[in-house]
Design a protein around this motif. Structure first.
Motif, PDB file in Angstrom:
ATOM      1  N   UNK A  65      44.255  19.201  49.045  1.00 17.93           N
ATOM      2  CA  UNK A  65      44.640  19.519  50.493  1.00 17.93           C
ATOM      3  C   UNK A  65      45.619  18.672  50.994  1.00 17.93           C
TER       4      UNK A  65
ATOM      5  N   UNK B 169      46.814  24.482  40.906  1.00 20.52           N
ATOM      6  CA  UNK B 169      46.112  25.829  40.881  1.00 20.52           C
ATOM      7  C   UNK B 169      44.963  25.818  39.771  1.00 20.52           C
TER       8      UNK B 169
ATOM      9  N   UNK C 218      42.244  23.994  41.365  1.00 20.59           N
ATOM     10  CA  UNK C 218      41.496  24.589  42.400  1.00 20.59           C
ATOM     11  C   UNK C 218      40.461  25.750  41.822  1.00 20.59           C
TER      12      UNK C 218
ATOM     13  N   UNK D  50      34.479  26.473  59.126  1.00 18.78           N
ATOM     14  CA  UNK D  50      34.361  27.803  59.800  1.00 18.78           C
ATOM     15  C   UNK D  50      34.054  28.978  58.653  1.00 18.78           C
TER      16      UNK D  50
ATOM     17  N   UNK E 185      34.873  38.533  49.207  1.00 23.80           N
ATOM     18  CA  UNK E 185      36.469  38.050  49.481  1.00 23.80           C
ATOM     19  C   UNK E 185      36.663  36.922  48.522  1.00 23.80           C
ATOM     20  N   UNK E 186      35.778  35.939  48.898  1.00 22.62           N
ATOM     21  CA  UNK E 186      36.284  34.560  48.229  1.00 22.62           C
ATOM     22  C   UNK E 186      36.059  34.773  46.707  1.00 22.62           C
TER      23      UNK E 186
ATOM     24  N   UNK F 211      37.212  37.377  45.120  1.00 27.90           N
ATOM     25  CA  UNK F 211      38.095  38.092  44.554  1.00 27.90           C
ATOM     26  C   UNK F 211      39.209  37.056  44.600  1.00 27.90           C
ATOM     27  N   UNK F 212      39.214  36.097  45.625  1.00 31.56           N
ATOM     28  CA  UNK F 212      40.328  35.199  45.819  1.00 31.56           C
ATOM     29  C   UNK F 212      40.400  34.369  44.556  1.00 31.56           C
ATOM     30  N   UNK F 213      39.139  34.038  43.985  1.00 35.71           N
ATOM     31  CA  UNK F 213      38.979  33.398  42.649  1.00 35.71           C
ATOM     32  C   UNK F 213      39.165  34.092  41.517  1.00 35.71           C
TER      33      UNK F 213
ATOM     34  N   UNK G 141      29.544  30.140  49.151  1.00 36.23           N
ATOM     35  CA  UNK G 141      31.187  30.418  49.103  1.00 36.23           C
ATOM     36  C   UNK G 141      31.500  29.462  48.106  1.00 36.23           C
TER      37      UNK G 141
ATOM     38  N   UNK H 121      44.232  37.849  37.394  1.00 38.48           N
ATOM     39  CA  UNK H 121      44.420  38.804  38.695  1.00 38.48           C
ATOM     40  C   UNK H 121      45.913  38.563  38.809  1.00 38.48           C
TER      41      UNK H 121
ATOM     42  N   UNK I  43      43.650  42.172  48.016  1.00 40.26           N
ATOM     43  CA  UNK I  43      42.417  41.845  48.506  1.00 40.26           C
ATOM     44  C   UNK I  43      42.618  41.012  49.968  1.00 40.26           C
ATOM     45  N   UNK I  44      43.477  40.263  50.073  1.00 41.28           N
ATOM     46  CA  UNK I  44      43.953  39.468  51.461  1.00 41.28           C
ATOM     47  C   UNK I  44      44.258  40.656  52.132  1.00 41.28           C
TER      48      UNK I  44
ATOM     49  N   UNK J 239      40.977  42.548  53.593  1.00 41.26           N
ATOM     50  CA  UNK J 239      40.175  41.558  54.352  1.00 41.26           C
ATOM     51  C   UNK J 239      40.612  41.375  55.389  1.00 41.26           C
TER      52      UNK J 239
ATOM     53  N   UNK K  80      38.691  27.656  59.041  1.00 34.96           N
ATOM     54  CA  UNK K  80      38.468  28.281  57.877  1.00 34.96           C
ATOM     55  C   UNK K  80      39.668  27.860  56.859  1.00 34.96           C
TER      56      UNK K  80
ATOM     57  N   UNK L 144      40.701  25.394  55.581  1.00 31.51           N
ATOM     58  CA  UNK L 144      40.381  24.483  54.335  1.00 31.51           C
ATOM     59  C   UNK L 144      40.034  25.201  53.233  1.00 31.51           C
ATOM     60  N   UNK L 145      38.973  26.006  53.437  1.00 32.19           N
ATOM     61  CA  UNK L 145      38.138  26.637  52.494  1.00 32.19           C
ATOM     62  C   UNK L 145      39.346  27.539  51.711  1.00 32.19           C
ATOM     63  N   UNK L 146      40.276  28.265  52.655  1.00 29.86           N
ATOM     64  CA  UNK L 146      41.248  29.127  52.007  1.00 29.86           C
ATOM     65  C   UNK L 146      42.183  28.273  51.265  1.00 29.86           C
ATOM     66  N   UNK L 147      42.540  27.192  51.536  1.00 29.35           N
ATOM     67  CA  UNK L 147      43.521  26.464  50.783  1.00 29.35           C
ATOM     68  C   UNK L 147      43.107  25.870  49.635  1.00 29.35           C
ATOM     69  N   UNK L 148      41.754  25.937  49.373  1.00 28.51           N
ATOM     70  CA  UNK L 148      41.366  25.525  47.995  1.00 28.51           C
ATOM     71  C   UNK L 148      40.783  26.365  47.184  1.00 28.51           C
ATOM     72  N   UNK L 149      41.434  27.578  47.457  1.00 28.99           N
ATOM     73  CA  UNK L 149      41.357  28.863  46.437  1.00 28.99           C
ATOM     74  C   UNK L 149      42.176  28.705  45.638  1.00 28.99           C
ATOM     75  N   UNK L 150      42.339  29.162  44.463  1.00 26.15           N
ATOM     76  CA  UNK L 150      43.510  29.184  43.537  1.00 26.15           C
ATOM     77  C   UNK L 150      44.386  30.449  43.936  1.00 26.15           C
ATOM     78  N   UNK L 151      44.910  30.643  45.021  1.00 20.63           N
ATOM     79  CA  UNK L 151      45.863  31.440  45.527  1.00 20.63           C
ATOM     80  C   UNK L 151      47.236  30.788  45.927  1.00 20.63           C
ATOM     81  N   UNK L 152      48.396  31.333  45.358  1.00 26.37           N
ATOM     82  CA  UNK L 152      49.692  30.922  45.979  1.00 26.37           C
ATOM     83  C   UNK L 152      49.679  31.068  47.319  1.00 26.37           C
TER      84      UNK L 152
ATOM     85  N   UNK M 248      49.091  34.612  50.126  1.00 29.50           N
ATOM     86  CA  UNK M 248      48.451  34.657  51.309  1.00 29.50           C
ATOM     87  C   UNK M 248      49.457  35.137  52.662  1.00 29.50           C
TER      88      UNK M 248
END
Lengths: 254, 709
Positions: A57, A77, A80, A91, A104-105, A107-109, A152, B1, B9-10, B13, B244, B246-254, B258
């Motif tokens: 991050x 990547x 991650x 949050x 959702x998470x 699927x993001x993975x 999560x 994927x 997916x994004x 949601x 939310x 930070x949790x999103x940014x640590x997902x393996x998604x460019x 997003x």
């Protein structure tokens, strides 16, 4: 193999008056597979910044971080994909239900829809979230939220978990539940970095402990090693003694 | 994927998330469905009530002296008689008495006060004790055919009531005058048409959309903006504020996935909101019986028009959502985002407002003016004016370019360390050069942003430089040749230097392999063959604009008078070098920093095509762009592309300046004639050979380092 290798990590910020401040200063430590590594230190010691650099991050000003063999700066990547990250005050999406959020998470993975559903239901069962899995996250209590958050972080079943103050602000019961989760994950072979300033918690949980103070790693080892080093029994006393010593050293240098 | 799966997916949601938000629902549904009808009915009623009350109020008219009072009273009585006669006549003609029963006779509404002096009258009017003052030159009613009475009417224009009496009073004078003229004509034995040499009938042919056409595009901007603001803020700054992100940014998604997912949601919500707004306004107009107010000819709005408006909404929503997302990605809190949004709205309304002026036309710079061009296009479509295909495409493609740049900016800013973590120093880190990390390539946002700023600027330069009747085309060409290296090369280089991008690597100043040089020469010499045939096909499909043909002819004449070397330098070489460095260097380099090979090649070629403004040549230019992009990508060097481009341009120049050179080879380049099949075969064969040669990619610097080690 070291699952996590922090190699001379440095993070400096510029303060409003234009000076440079090192929040993390040449921090080096290793965590082996299946271990819980406790990163301990007072507020503002640089724990959170370190964890953010490990997770990609934040970009380190100097040094590098290697997770499961991947360099965080070069292969973000891949890192991650092997990492579950839980921040202190994460949050949740207030308007999604806990189950929807987990799906959702997942699927993001990269999980397919069916996989994501199965995975979410499995975690709901395993972590005992059934009672509130269909409620919107906005309606959950602090403890329930934190449990969903852990689910999560575990959703992709990552080999490495980084948890920043996972029990902050929780009552005794929720606290106990969450610490039990973490131990169970360790027993399943996961590598876990746990940051906390509750020292008795660390005493109970960690296989290895790094004491961080003012951005620097001032002591490291198992609880026994630290005890021998400092001649103190309780971790909180060890902690105070070591900090005190390091301050003396610094004063002498100056 | 795949990327598409992730974006879907994004999208799903975020759409669920935002539609479950009460605030979105209120802004999107309650406001249009409840507020608009309420406002419309309310304000209309206020207008009607005010008009009615004016018809029923009492007014005071001041005159000087009792004799004039008598005179005015006499006239009012006479007028009342005339009015009632008119009513009877009308009722005999038609039963439609809606308008005629409007107001009571003026005599019943006014009270006449005799005042001693004219000055006292003025004072009373200014103090609004009297609504209107009237002064006759003569105190008696003059009926003789050669007499005239001077009348001065005094009133305060700022007084609504004064204005009302004035207009009623002038109606009275008209009616009495008309009657007097009739009597005079009779007495003088003049025919009835004596004073009416013309019978003028003004016929209004404006369609019902015309008024709408003027104002609706602006309303559309406002509607889509209001629709986009809240979701844009919620999906960007909201993530950070609720913790939310930070949790999103640590997902393996460019990040780009997003942002694209979020952008599509904002666009969807903006379109949904605007559609509901539109539906609500339409319904209110229809069911409220107010269509008379909007449609001048009273036919109401045709359904087709409404559909057209809905279609026009989409590009608006796309551009607005992208812009909103870009500014909001920079914000860390809701409040901050709201502060950024306001100036953007104002900035969008400015060109929008300019385009809404009745005199503005969809031509010249307005074609590429962001927002303004969409406003004008919508207006033309609504008015049913014929829109050229080229214009339509220019507007849509430039809007796409701007939206793309905005999305790229959003992707760069979103999740950026200094935006995610308020504690990581100040926002200054984004602009403080000291903290920039050296980069190998420019970012997508940097190159897209520069190119989309350059686009309208270059368009402006081009239209400013197109020769007028008395100007020399040569000096203008020279100016253009100077400006091109400046705008296409120097400015991007300065920009990259500032952001610590390695200019040498970004622009691929690497010595190419002999193989790729050879490929470049083959392509440069022979690409004109397939290009020529492609052009012919395109002319047959779309036709060549007459103006362009004429321009080309006069250009050929101008060029033939100049030394060949100079012409080749100005028209062939300088543009080739500048364009390659911009499109294959800066732009494709930037795109390749996060897009795949063919995405980068095709996108940069498409923008290269758009930049030529002649949209009927778009396909040919874009195809050339793809070949050059491929050559540049495979060779990892800009030089082959420059050489091929310069050679290609030179061949084109020679074909214009000295067609005899080609004729000697047995090639006739007349309009519409296909090339001899031998030439076709050789030319296409050479191009294919060139491509095969280019097919082997040069090793990257790291790879060659390994080999030499």
């Amino acid at each position: 193999m070291d699952m996590v290798f922090a190699d001379n990590l440095v993070k400096s910020f510029s303060t409003p008056d234009g000076k440079e401040k090192r929040a993390v200063d040449r921090l080096t430590f290793r965590v082996g597979e299946g271990q819980i590594y406790g990163l301990l230190g007072p507020n503002g010691a640089g724990k959170t910044t370190t964890l953010r650099m490990l997770s990609g991050l934040m970009a380190p000003t100097g040094g590098r971080a290697i997770l499961a063999g991947y360099d965080v700066a070069e292969q973000p990547q891949e890192v991650k994909r092997v990492l579950g990250f839980l921040t202190a005050n994460t949050g949740l999406y207030q308007r999604l239900t806990a189950r929807e959020l987990l799906i959702y998470f997942a699927q993001l993975h990269g999980k397919t829809k069916q996989d994501a559903h199965d995975k979410a239901d499995h975690l709901i069962e395993w972590l005992g979230l059934k009672d509130f899995a269909l409620l919107r996250c906005g309606a959950l209590s602090t403890g329930q939220k934190q449990r969903v958050n852990i689910a999560r972080a575990l959703i992709a079943d990552p080999p490495i978990l980084i948890m920043d103050e996972p029990t902050l602000g929780l009552d005794v019961l929720s606290n106990r539940i969450i610490l039990e989760y973490i131990k169970r994950e360790r027993d399943r072979g996961k590598t876990i970095i746990l940051s906390t300033h509750y020292l008795d918690e660390a005493e109970d949980m960690c296989d290895n402990i790094g004491l961080i103070y003012d951005g620097k790693l001032v002591a490291e080892g198992t609880l026994d090693v630290l005890r021998k080093q400092s001649g103190e029994e309780r971790l909180s006393n060890i902690f105070l003694k070591i900090i005190h010593a390091s301050e003396k050293v610094e004063a002498a240098i100056k | 994927m795949s990327s598409l799966d992730r974006i879907r997916t994004i999208y799903i949601k975020e759409l669920i998330d935002i539609l479950r938000d009460r605030r979105t629902l209120i802004a999107m549904i309650v406001v249009p469905i409840v507020l608009y009808p309420l406002l419309m009915v309310g304000s209309l009623q206020a207008v009607t009530i005010q008009a009615k009350s004016l018809d029923e109020e009492k007014y005071v008219i001041g005159v000087v002296g009792h004799e004039q009072k008598n005179l005015l009273e006499y006239m009012l009585q006479w007028d009342a008689k005339l009015v009632s006669q008119e009513h009877q006549a009308n009722e005999n003609e038609a039963a439609d008495s809606e308008e005629t029963k409007a107001a009571a006779p003026l005599g019943e509404l006014v009270k006449i006060i005799a005042i001693k002096t004219k000055d006292a009258l003025r004072v009373n009017i200014r103090e609004r004790a009297i609504h209107l003052g009237i002064v006759f030159e003569s105190n008696v009613f003059l009926k003789a055919i050669d007499q005239q009475n001077g009348v001065t009417i005094l009133s305060d224009e700022a007084d609504v009531r004064g204005q009302y009496v004035t207009s009623r009073l002038s109606d009275m004078f008209d009616r009495i005058s008309n009657r007097l003229v009739e009597q005079r004509k009779k007495r003088a034995a003049l025919p009835a048409l004596f004073d009416q040499p013309f019978a003028i009938d003004f016929v209004n042919l404006s369609a019902p959309q015309s008024i709408l056409g003027q104002i609706l595009p602006l309303i559309l901007i406002l509607m889509t903006i209001t629709g986009a603001i809240y979701p844009a803020i919620d999906l960007t700054a909201g993530e950070r504020e609720r913790g939310t992100l930070e949790s999103l940014m640590v997902c393996p998604v460019p990040v780009i996935d997003l942002i694209v997912g979020k952008f599509l949601v904002v666009t969807t919500v903006a379109i949904m909101g605007a559609t509901l707004n539109l539906a609500s306004v339409t319904a209110t107009v229809y069911f409220g019986g107010f269509d008379m107010l909007i449609a001048t000819s009273g036919q109401g709005l045709p359904l087709g028009t409404m559909l057209l408006i809905l279609v026009c909404l989409i590009p608006f929503a796309v551009l607005m959502s992208a812009m909103m997302l870009a500014v909001c990605s920079f914000a860390r809190t809701f409040k901050e985002a709201q502060n950024y949004v306001t100036p953007v709205i104002l900035a969008a309304l400015l060109p929008g407002g300019m385009a809404a002026l009745p005199a503005a036309k969809l031509e010249g710079v307005m074609l590429v003016m962001p927002v303004g061009n969409m406003v004008l296009l919508t207006r033309e479509l609504l008015l049913g004016a014929p829109v050229q295909l080229g214009h339509l495409l220019t507007v849509l493609l430039s809007t796409t370019l701007y939206a793309g740049a905005a999305v790229a900016i959003a992707a760069t800013l979103f999740g950026k360390e200094s935006v995610v973590f308020a504690d990581s120093g100040s926002m200054k880190t984004l602009f403080s050069r000291k903290l920039f990390k050296p980069m190998r390539l420019p970012s997508v946002a940097m190159s897209l942003l520069y190119v989309s700023l350059l686009f309208p600027a270059w368009f402006f330069v081009q239209s400013a430089l197109s020769p007028g009747p008395n100007e020399s085309a040569v000096s203008l060409l020279q100016t253009s040749a100077w400006l091109m290296p400046l705008m296409f090369v120097l400015l991007p280089m300065l920009m990259m230097t500032f952001w610590k991008v390695s200019v040498k690597q970004a622009l691929s100043f690497k010595v190419p392999s002999v193989r790729h040089l050879f490929s470049a020469i083959l392509l440069g010499l022979c690409m004109w063959v397939p290009a020529h045939e492609l052009n012919l096909i395109q002319y047959q499909l779309l036709g060549m604009p007459q103006a362009f043909a004429e321009q080309a002819e006069s250009m050929a004449a101008t060029l033939q008078a100049l030394p060949l070397g100079g012409v080749i330098l100005i028209i062939a070489i300088i543009p080739a070098v500048s364009e390659e460095l911009l499109f294959r260097g800066f732009l494709m380099g930037g795109l390749s920093s996060s897009a795949r090979k063919w995405t980068a090649i095709i996108a940069s070629a498409a923008i290269f095509g758009v930049f030529h403004f002649l949209l009927f040549k778009f396909i040919v230019t874009a195809t050339l762009g793809i070949l050059l992009g491929y050559l540049c990508w495979q060779s990892r060097s800009i030089w082959p592309a420059i050489i091929a481009h310069a050679l290609h341009n030179s061949v084109a120049v020679i074909s214009i300046v000295s067609p005899t050179t080609f004729e000697r080879m047995g090639i006739k380049l007349e309009d519409g004639a296909h090339l001899p099949w031998t030439v076709l075969l050789i030319g296409c064969g050479a191009v294919v050979t060139g491509l095969i040669l280019a097919n082997r990619r040069s090793p990257s610097p790291q790879q060659s380092a390994i080999v030499t080690a």
